[in-house]
Design a protein around this motif. Structure first.
Motif, PDB file in Angstrom:
ATOM      1  N   LEU A  68      -3.372 -10.031  -2.550  1.00 46.47           N
ATOM      2  CA  LEU A  68      -4.793 -10.193  -2.850  1.00 46.47           C
ATOM      3  C   LEU A  68      -5.023 -10.321  -4.356  1.00 46.47           C
ATOM      4  CD1 LEU A  68      -6.513  -7.750  -0.332  1.00 46.47           C
ATOM      5  CD2 LEU A  68      -6.704 -10.237  -0.391  1.00 46.47           C
ATOM      6  N   ALA A  69      -4.299  -9.519  -5.138  1.00 43.55           N
ATOM      7  CA  ALA A  69      -4.444  -9.596  -6.594  1.00 43.55           C
ATOM      8  C   ALA A  69      -4.033 -10.972  -7.108  1.00 43.55           C
ATOM      9  CB  ALA A  69      -3.588  -8.507  -7.256  1.00 43.55           C
ATOM     10  N   PHE A  70      -3.004 -11.536  -6.519  1.00 42.80           N
ATOM     11  CA  PHE A  70      -2.549 -12.876  -6.899  1.00 42.80           C
ATOM     12  C   PHE A  70      -3.641 -13.907  -6.628  1.00 42.80           C
ATOM     13  CE2 PHE A  70      -0.636 -16.919  -5.554  1.00 42.80           C
ATOM     14  CZ  PHE A  70       0.103 -17.240  -6.682  1.00 42.80           C
ATOM     15  N   GLN A  71      -4.323 -13.787  -5.481  1.00 40.54           N
ATOM     16  CA  GLN A  71      -5.378 -14.734  -5.158  1.00 40.54           C
ATOM     17  C   GLN A  71      -6.563 -14.599  -6.109  1.00 40.54           C
ATOM     18  OE1 GLN A  71      -5.500 -17.329  -2.846  1.00 40.54           O
ATOM     19  NE2 GLN A  71      -7.294 -17.773  -4.111  1.00 40.54           N
ATOM     20  N   ILE A  72      -6.902 -13.366  -6.468  1.00 40.80           N
ATOM     21  CA  ILE A  72      -7.989 -13.171  -7.436  1.00 40.80           C
ATOM     22  C   ILE A  72      -7.636 -13.846  -8.755  1.00 40.80           C
ATOM     23  CG2 ILE A  72      -9.314 -11.489  -8.766  1.00 40.80           C
ATOM     24  CD1 ILE A  72      -8.964  -9.534  -6.450  1.00 40.80           C
ATOM     25  N   GLN A  73      -6.392 -13.678  -9.194  1.00 46.99           N
ATOM     26  CA  GLN A  73      -5.962 -14.325 -10.439  1.00 46.99           C
ATOM     27  C   GLN A  73      -6.069 -15.844 -10.326  1.00 46.99           C
ATOM     28  OE1 GLN A  73      -5.650 -13.622 -13.347  1.00 46.99           O
ATOM     29  NE2 GLN A  73      -3.740 -14.143 -14.375  1.00 46.99           N
ATOM     30  N   VAL A  83     -16.990 -12.659 -12.533  1.00 50.19           N
ATOM     31  CA  VAL A  83     -15.695 -12.613 -13.218  1.00 50.19           C
ATOM     32  C   VAL A  83     -15.267 -11.182 -13.535  1.00 50.19           C
ATOM     33  CG1 VAL A  83     -14.485 -13.216 -15.353  1.00 50.19           C
ATOM     34  CG2 VAL A  83     -15.843 -14.947 -14.155  1.00 50.19           C
ATOM     35  N   GLU A  84     -16.144 -10.396 -14.120  1.00 55.45           N
ATOM     36  CA  GLU A  84     -15.775  -9.041 -14.542  1.00 55.45           C
ATOM     37  C   GLU A  84     -15.410  -8.164 -13.351  1.00 55.45           C
ATOM     38  OE1 GLU A  84     -18.574  -7.181 -17.110  1.00 55.45           O
ATOM     39  OE2 GLU A  84     -18.453  -8.737 -18.654  1.00 55.45           O
ATOM     40  N   ALA A  85     -16.186  -8.233 -12.297  1.00 54.64           N
ATOM     41  CA  ALA A  85     -15.879  -7.444 -11.103  1.00 54.64           C
ATOM     42  C   ALA A  85     -14.576  -7.912 -10.459  1.00 54.64           C
ATOM     43  CB  ALA A  85     -17.028  -7.532 -10.100  1.00 54.64           C
TER      44      ALA A  85
END
Length: 305
Positions: A226-231, A265-267
């Protein structure tokens, strides 16, 4: 970032290059030769698969294998199978009927370099080749139960409960207002499933692995997927086309419900940091043996392409 971490990441960057080089050769060896009939299809398959790329999923396979005491040669075929499925999905995603992209990895997409029909067939051919490797490749563990488990894991991760299902949801919600929970469920399938299976297929090659440790690896892989997709979503907003090798702003143009579009973006950056922390916490039982996975997670979330 501390000086120590900066140095560790620099050294790990060299390891990634070695893994990428290894994968190029491993994939080239396992793909049909371009001079074998049907030559145009085989040429297009090689063009799509060997067109560069970060090879993140194979890196996860290798890093997990190293964490569990396996040599790269013991999991190389599994890494190739996952990458073949990943590339087939990219070739199909780029088609006019899907995302309609002209650029991939800094080059014309498959349907632009060849034609749409050939691009469809490239995906059709890469997918079964992946499963053939898991069934036949002599470098994988000979135990039939392990091979069946690998086939089952990849099938589930790439099917309707994984990547294909996530893509279907993505297409169905474009232009709609959905909540962040729905966004996460979609991306857990579309992107996260192949990220997670990259870790779990390497783990499946160690049948003596304690169930509790396998659960920890699953938690790590879920969080980092999930973190990869957010990036990725953030790079589509903040990235540079010359660095990414593909067009930016595409998600906004298609009104896709991405993390930045839904929560800002910040969230999104805060959510990515929280997932990163959860991923690292899941690796604690492995101690220093999990350093390859820790450094890979750190690298993934600091990348600019």
């Amino acid at each position: 970032m501390t000086t120590q971490l900066r140095g560790e990441l620099a050294a790990f960057g060299q390891q990634l290059v070695q893994w990428q080089t290894r994968m190029e050769q491993a994939l080239a060896d396992r793909l049909p030769r371009a001079d074998v009939v049907p030559t145009r299809l085989h040429e297009a398959m090689r063009y799509s698969v060997l067109g560069g790329g970060k090879r993140i999923r194979p890196a996860l396979v290798f890093a997990t294998g190293r964490t569990l005491g396996l040599a790269e040669s013991q999991v190389e075929a599994a890494a190739c199978a996952i990458e073949l499925v990943h590339v087939y999905s990219l070739v199909h995603d780029d088609l006019p009927a899907m995302d309609d992209d002209d650029l991939r990895r800094g080059r014309p997409t498959c349907h632009k370099a060849f034609d749409e029909a050939t691009a469809v067939l490239v995906g059709d051919a890469l997918q079964p080749l992946a499963f053939q490797l898991l069934a036949r490749d002599p470098q994988l563990p000979p135990d039939a139960a392990i091979r069946l488990k690998l086939i089952d894991l990849l099938a589930e991760a790439s099917g309707t409960f994984g990547m294909a299902g996530g893509q279907a949801v993505d297409l169905s919600v474009q232009g709609q207002a959905i909540g962040i929970a729905e966004v996460e469920q979609m991306h857990a399938r579309k992107t996260g499933a192949l990220i997670k299976v990259s870790v779990m297929m390497a783990a499946a090659c160690v049948p003596t692995l304690a169930p509790g440790l396998a659960d920890n690896l699953a938690r790590f892989a879920t969080a980092i997927g999930l973190a990869f997709q957010i990036q990725d979503d953030l790079l589509d907003v903040l990235g540079d086309v010359s660095t990414l090798g593909k067009a930016t702003g595409a998600d906004i143009a298609r009104a896709k419900p991405t993390y930045p579009a839904v929560i800002g973006v910040e969230a999104s950056q805060a959510r990515m940091r929280k997932l990163h922390a959860e991923a690292l916490e899941a690796l604690e039982p492995f101690g220093a043996k999990a350093d390859p996975l820790r450094l890979l997670a750190e690298w993934l979330l600091k990348r600019q392409s």
